[in-house]
Design a protein around this motif. Structure first.
Motif, short mmCIF file in Angstrom:
data_model
loop_
_atom_site.label_atom_id
_atom_site.label_comp_id
_atom_site.label_asym_id
_atom_site.label_seq_id
_atom_site.Cartn_x
_atom_site.Cartn_y
_atom_site.Cartn_z
N THR A 55 -19.21 -36.24 135.49
CA THR A 55 -19.58 -37.60 135.09
C THR A 55 -20.79 -38.11 135.87
OG1 THR A 55 -18.04 -38.54 136.70
CG2 THR A 55 -17.22 -38.22 134.44
N MET A 56 -21.26 -37.31 136.83
CA MET A 56 -22.39 -37.73 137.66
C MET A 56 -23.37 -36.58 137.84
SD MET A 56 -20.74 -39.93 140.76
CE MET A 56 -18.99 -39.58 140.79
N THR A 57 -24.63 -36.94 138.07
CA THR A 57 -25.61 -35.92 138.44
C THR A 57 -25.23 -35.38 139.80
OG1 THR A 57 -27.04 -37.55 139.53
CG2 THR A 57 -27.49 -37.09 137.19
N VAL A 58 -25.81 -34.24 140.18
CA VAL A 58 -25.52 -33.65 141.48
C VAL A 58 -25.87 -34.65 142.59
CG1 VAL A 58 -26.18 -31.82 143.10
CG2 VAL A 58 -25.82 -31.27 140.70
N GLU A 59 -27.02 -35.31 142.46
CA GLU A 59 -27.46 -36.25 143.49
C GLU A 59 -26.50 -37.43 143.62
OE1 GLU A 59 -29.35 -35.20 140.87
OE2 GLU A 59 -30.70 -33.83 141.92
N ALA A 60 -26.06 -37.98 142.50
CA ALA A 60 -25.12 -39.11 142.53
C ALA A 60 -23.78 -38.67 143.09
CB ALA A 60 -24.95 -39.70 141.13
N VAL B 203 -23.25 -43.31 136.99
CA VAL B 203 -23.79 -44.15 138.06
C VAL B 203 -25.23 -44.54 137.77
CG1 VAL B 203 -24.34 -44.24 140.53
CG2 VAL B 203 -22.23 -43.14 139.77
N THR B 204 -26.06 -43.54 137.47
CA THR B 204 -27.50 -43.78 137.31
C THR B 204 -27.95 -43.87 135.86
OG1 THR B 204 -28.05 -41.43 137.28
CG2 THR B 204 -27.94 -42.50 139.45
N GLY B 205 -27.15 -43.35 134.93
CA GLY B 205 -27.55 -43.32 133.53
C GLY B 205 -28.49 -42.17 133.19
N GLU B 206 -28.86 -41.38 134.19
CA GLU B 206 -29.76 -40.24 133.97
C GLU B 206 -29.00 -39.08 133.35
OE1 GLU B 206 -31.53 -39.19 137.70
OE2 GLU B 206 -32.28 -41.22 138.04
N PRO B 207 -29.71 -38.19 132.64
CA PRO B 207 -29.05 -37.00 132.09
C PRO B 207 -28.52 -36.09 133.20
CG PRO B 207 -31.18 -37.35 131.04
CD PRO B 207 -31.11 -38.31 132.20
N ILE B 208 -27.33 -35.56 132.99
CA ILE B 208 -26.74 -34.57 133.91
C ILE B 208 -27.30 -33.22 133.46
CG2 ILE B 208 -24.59 -33.49 134.69
CD1 ILE B 208 -23.18 -36.16 133.93
N SER B 209 -27.69 -32.38 134.40
CA SER B 209 -28.31 -31.11 134.02
C SER B 209 -27.36 -30.25 133.18
CB SER B 209 -28.75 -30.34 135.26
OG SER B 209 -27.63 -29.75 135.90
N GLU C 216 -32.82 -26.20 127.86
CA GLU C 216 -33.68 -27.30 128.28
C GLU C 216 -34.80 -27.54 127.26
OE1 GLU C 216 -33.07 -29.19 130.91
OE2 GLU C 216 -31.45 -27.98 131.73
N ASP C 217 -35.06 -26.56 126.39
CA ASP C 217 -36.13 -26.67 125.39
C ASP C 217 -35.76 -27.60 124.24
OD1 ASP C 217 -37.47 -24.82 126.93
OD2 ASP C 217 -36.87 -23.12 125.69
N GLU C 218 -34.47 -27.92 124.12
CA GLU C 218 -34.00 -28.77 123.02
C GLU C 218 -33.94 -30.23 123.47
OE1 GLU C 218 -30.38 -26.92 120.97
OE2 GLU C 218 -30.22 -26.23 123.04
N GLU C 219 -33.81 -31.10 122.48
CA GLU C 219 -33.58 -32.51 122.78
C GLU C 219 -32.22 -32.61 123.49
OE1 GLU C 219 -32.62 -36.67 120.46
OE2 GLU C 219 -33.42 -34.99 119.33
N PHE C 220 -32.16 -33.40 124.56
CA PHE C 220 -30.94 -33.52 125.35
C PHE C 220 -29.82 -34.14 124.54
CE2 PHE C 220 -28.19 -35.50 128.60
CZ PHE C 220 -27.86 -34.36 129.31
N GLU D 1 -18.17 -41.21 121.86
CA GLU D 1 -18.82 -42.50 122.06
C GLU D 1 -20.32 -42.37 122.32
OE1 GLU D 1 -16.47 -44.04 125.27
OE2 GLU D 1 -14.73 -44.40 123.97
N GLY D 2 -20.82 -41.13 122.38
CA GLY D 2 -22.25 -40.93 122.60
C GLY D 2 -22.69 -41.09 124.03
N GLU D 3 -21.76 -41.01 124.99
CA GLU D 3 -22.09 -41.20 126.40
C GLU D 3 -22.03 -39.91 127.20
OE1 GLU D 3 -19.28 -44.14 127.68
OE2 GLU D 3 -20.12 -45.69 126.38
N TYR D 4 -21.64 -38.83 126.56
CA TYR D 4 -21.47 -37.56 127.26
C TYR D 4 -22.81 -37.02 127.74
CZ TYR D 4 -20.02 -32.83 128.37
OH TYR D 4 -19.79 -31.65 129.03
#
Length: 152
Positions: A133-138, A116-122, A27-31, A108-111
């Motif tokens: 392909t989705m966050t836990v919440e999504a 769904v939300t476009g947010e980073p997946i943990s 988590e300390d690195e750029e995502f 493609e740079g989408e990983y």
């Protein structure tokens, strides 16, 4: 637009990155930096190769010939085992297409981003399930909606 160009450039270079021994994304690195992308790309390719190797073993075993059990109970048991093995291979075949899709998302740079939300997946979720392909919440919301649809 610029952000996606940067993502695409780093995704394509991820294959050229040499990872240090024992590297784990943090988590300390750029995502989804080049090292993280290379880490997940290598993990996905390794997972796919393991599935392919297991499939080859199954195919070789199937080519050994039909079940030769004389006892009906033994034969039934063997046939049940084969049925389970073939269903497992079918699930793994579907899994390889999901792995291929994840590898395409890396290129493609989408990983690593929720579809769904476009947010980073943990990172923890991606380490546990690199094809996510989705966050836990999504994912939970998606499953709730599926359950509601099934129940109606």
């Amino acid at each position: 637009m610029l952000a996606s160009s940067v993502k695409n450039a780093s995704a394509k270079n991820s294959a050229d990155i040499v990872l240090p021994e024992g590297y784990e994304p943090s988590e300390d690195e750029e995502f989804m930096n080049e090292r993280q992308l290379a880490f997940f790309k290598r993990a996905l390719k390794k997972w796919k190769q393991e599935i392919i190797d297991e499939s080859k073993e199954t195919l070789a075993h199937l080519q050994d010939g039909p079940i030769q059990e004389a006892d009906l109970n033994d034969r039934a048991s063997s046939e049940t085992d084969w049925g389970l093995e073939l269903r497992t291979r079918d699930r793994q075949r579907k899994l390889t297409s999901k792995i291929d899709a994840a590898l395409r998302r890396i290129d493609e740079g989408e990983y690593g981003y929720c579809q769904v939300t476009g947010e980073p997946i943990s990172l923890d979720r991606l380490k546990a399930r690199p094809i996510a392909t989705m966050t836990v919440e999504a994912q939970e919301a998606h499953e709730r909606n599926e359950k509601i649809s099934r129940d109606q």
